[in-house]
Design a protein around this motif. Sequence first.
Motif, short mmCIF file in Angstrom:
data_model
loop_
_atom_site.label_atom_id
_atom_site.label_comp_id
_atom_site.label_asym_id
_atom_site.label_seq_id
_atom_site.Cartn_x
_atom_site.Cartn_y
_atom_site.Cartn_z
N GLN A 16 0.85 -1.19 0.00
CA GLN A 16 0.00 0.00 0.00
C GLN A 16 0.89 1.24 0.00
N ILE A 17 0.58 2.19 -0.88
CA ILE A 17 1.39 3.40 -1.05
C ILE A 17 0.54 4.62 -0.68
N TYR A 18 1.17 5.55 0.05
CA TYR A 18 0.48 6.75 0.54
C TYR A 18 1.17 8.01 0.03
N ASN A 19 0.44 9.11 0.05
CA ASN A 19 0.98 10.38 -0.42
C ASN A 19 2.09 10.92 0.48
N SER A 20 2.05 10.55 1.77
CA SER A 20 3.06 11.06 2.71
C SER A 20 3.28 10.05 3.81
N GLU A 21 4.40 10.21 4.52
CA GLU A 21 4.69 9.34 5.65
C GLU A 21 3.67 9.53 6.77
N VAL A 22 3.20 10.77 6.95
CA VAL A 22 2.21 11.03 7.99
C VAL A 22 0.91 10.29 7.70
N GLU A 23 0.43 10.35 6.46
CA GLU A 23 -0.80 9.63 6.10
C GLU A 23 -0.60 8.13 6.27
N MET A 24 0.55 7.63 5.87
CA MET A 24 0.85 6.22 6.02
C MET A 24 0.80 5.81 7.50
N ALA A 25 1.48 6.58 8.35
CA ALA A 25 1.56 6.25 9.77
C ALA A 25 0.18 6.24 10.42
N ARG A 216 15.40 7.37 1.07
CA ARG A 216 16.60 6.53 1.24
C ARG A 216 16.26 5.05 1.22
N LYS A 217 14.98 4.69 1.30
CA LYS A 217 14.58 3.28 1.22
C LYS A 217 14.14 2.88 -0.19
N ALA A 218 14.17 3.82 -1.14
CA ALA A 218 13.64 3.52 -2.48
C ALA A 218 14.38 2.40 -3.18
N ASN A 219 15.70 2.39 -3.09
CA ASN A 219 16.48 1.35 -3.77
C ASN A 219 16.19 -0.04 -3.21
N VAL A 220 16.15 -0.15 -1.89
CA VAL A 220 15.93 -1.47 -1.30
C VAL A 220 14.48 -1.93 -1.51
N LEU A 246 3.12 -4.43 3.27
CA LEU A 246 4.20 -3.45 3.19
C LEU A 246 3.59 -2.08 2.95
N PHE A 247 3.93 -1.12 3.79
CA PHE A 247 3.41 0.24 3.69
C PHE A 247 4.52 1.19 3.25
N LEU A 248 4.27 1.91 2.16
CA LEU A 248 5.25 2.81 1.58
C LEU A 248 4.66 4.22 1.46
N ASP A 249 5.54 5.21 1.37
CA ASP A 249 5.09 6.54 0.94
C ASP A 249 5.57 6.75 -0.49
N VAL A 250 5.17 7.86 -1.09
CA VAL A 250 5.52 8.06 -2.50
C VAL A 250 7.03 8.14 -2.71
N ASN A 251 7.76 8.54 -1.67
CA ASN A 251 9.21 8.64 -1.80
C ASN A 251 9.88 7.27 -1.85
N SER A 252 9.49 6.39 -0.95
CA SER A 252 10.12 5.06 -0.95
C SER A 252 9.64 4.21 -2.11
N ALA A 253 8.49 4.56 -2.68
CA ALA A 253 7.96 3.81 -3.84
C ALA A 253 8.37 4.43 -5.17
N SER A 254 9.20 5.45 -5.15
CA SER A 254 9.45 6.25 -6.35
C SER A 254 10.18 5.50 -7.47
N LEU A 255 10.88 4.42 -7.15
CA LEU A 255 11.62 3.69 -8.18
C LEU A 255 10.89 2.47 -8.70
N LEU A 256 9.69 2.20 -8.19
CA LEU A 256 8.94 1.04 -8.63
C LEU A 256 8.36 1.26 -10.01
#
Length: 257
Positions: A16-25, A216-220, A246-256
Amino acid sequence: MLTATNFFRVDDLLVQIYNSEVEMAEDVAEIAQKHLQQVLKQQDIAAVLLATGNSQLKFLDALIALGGVDWSRIILFHLDEYLGITADHSASFRRYMRERVEKRVAPKEFHYIEGDTLQPVNECDRYTKLLQAQPIDLCCLGIGENGHLAFNDPAVANFQDPYSVKLVKLDTVNRQQQVSTGQFPNLETVPQYAFTVTISAICSAKKIICLAPEKRKANVVKEMLQGAITTDCPASILRQQSQATLFLDVNSASLLS
């Protein structure tokens, strides 16, 4: 309740991907709250295995602020601890949990890994017995920049680990991450060894939520979801866990792709 902007599965793993870390949390906090409420309707005690690290901070704050959980009926565990540091050390995971969780919710019990024990092998046995006596209803995870879950780095990860808790040597990428996130002033001060709950024990949890926000988690994240399922990226094992999300924000999902 907030909703993710994108849902999909990779093998058995819901993402699941969210617009921000705050929304995800905030959304994950509601998911965890409702799960614990349901568990406590069916049994007297719930057991939760918690992760530390920056990825958990907003989630833990949101879950505690949300209320609605009878913490006096919950037994808490944590995933890992450095060997040789005291419980009041600034980087101690026991200190993190005591200040950010235990003091704020007063659980029935919080079982800590004693990182400064004089007998590390005995400590592994002691914590193993505690975990095995109380099946884990919810496991909260983060992902390391080398793909580790807890302190199961690629060189020591074992998807069929016969142990529940073990002592491991930390790799350089892992130790450097602890410096980069401000836990230690330099690489030389990061302990070389740590206790960790193993991957097989993590995967035995009835529900797993894994939070991996930030660029910084986008690559992994890309390696975890689009590469092979292998101990070269220990977090990839979650793709075989139908009870995991797995919960992501748009930043960590940016390379998918």
